[in-house]
Design an enzyme around this catalytic site. Structure first.
Site, short mmCIF file in Angstrom:
data_model
loop_
_atom_site.label_atom_id
_atom_site.label_comp_id
_atom_site.label_asym_id
_atom_site.label_seq_id
_atom_site.Cartn_x
_atom_site.Cartn_y
_atom_site.Cartn_z
N GLU A 73 0.83 -1.21 0.00
CA GLU A 73 0.00 0.00 0.00
C GLU A 73 0.87 1.26 0.00
O GLU A 73 0.57 2.21 -0.72
CB GLU A 73 -0.93 0.02 1.22
N CYS A 99 -2.49 -3.10 7.38
CA CYS A 99 -2.07 -2.91 8.77
C CYS A 99 -2.50 -1.51 9.24
O CYS A 99 -2.95 -0.67 8.46
CB CYS A 99 -0.56 -3.10 8.90
N CYS A 102 -0.60 1.40 7.48
CA CYS A 102 -1.06 1.58 6.09
C CYS A 102 -2.46 2.18 6.06
O CYS A 102 -2.75 3.03 5.21
CB CYS A 102 -1.02 0.26 5.33
#
Length: 160
Positions: A73, A99, A102
């Site tokens: 990402e 996560c 991100c």
């Protein structure tokens, strides 16, 4: 006329293919950034350009995470920044649920929809930041009939 693949599955299939370029085998992750049904950026897990990759020299572990790798990402957002492409009002298709870090970056970059394929250590803080920011997220699965129908069409033309 054949049954065309829906847009979300089409973009998710692209992310799954892009993930095959990942150089950190802890998680092969790929992502596709889309604006108005057009791909504007892609990324996969990997080291800084020109630096050694996990699959060459091993993982660099800190607190249970490989820190040698830049997440897909982030690589997608960096690619857009590097080439002057606006990420405002876009959707991301990523192979794994993002996560926490991100998710924060995606929200800050103006992503308005997160689509993912695999649940992967879904962090409650990541879910919370998306909910509080009003960014919807959706799990997108691929209907195998689209893969099978492609194979059948190619087989009929002796291209497989």
């Amino acid at each position: 006329m054949h049954d065309r693949i829906p847009w979300k599955q089409y973009f998710m299939m692209q992310a799954l293919v892009i993930a095959q370029r990942s150089t950190c085998n802890r998680a092969l992750v790929g992502s596709v950034l889309v604006k108005n049904q057009r791909i504007i950026g892609t990324g996969y897990n990997g080291s800084i350009s020109g630096q050694p990759h996990c699959d060459e020299v091993g993982h660099q572990m800190v607190d249970g995470h490989c820190v040698r790798t830049i997440h897909s990402e982030m690589n997608t957002l960096i690619q857009c920044a590097k080439f002057g492409v606006s990420t405002s009002n876009t959707a991301i298709f990523v192979t794994h649920f993002p996560c926490y870090n991100c998710c924060k970056a995606l929200v800050q970059a103006g992503i308005k929809q997160i689509n993912y394929y695999y649940d992967y250590r879904d962090n409650p803080l990541a879910v919370q930041v998306l909910r509080e920011s009003g960014v919807p997220y959706e799990q997108v699965k691929i209907n195998l009939k689209y893969i099978d129908s492609l194979y059948q069409r190619l087989e009929g033309r002796n291209e497989v």
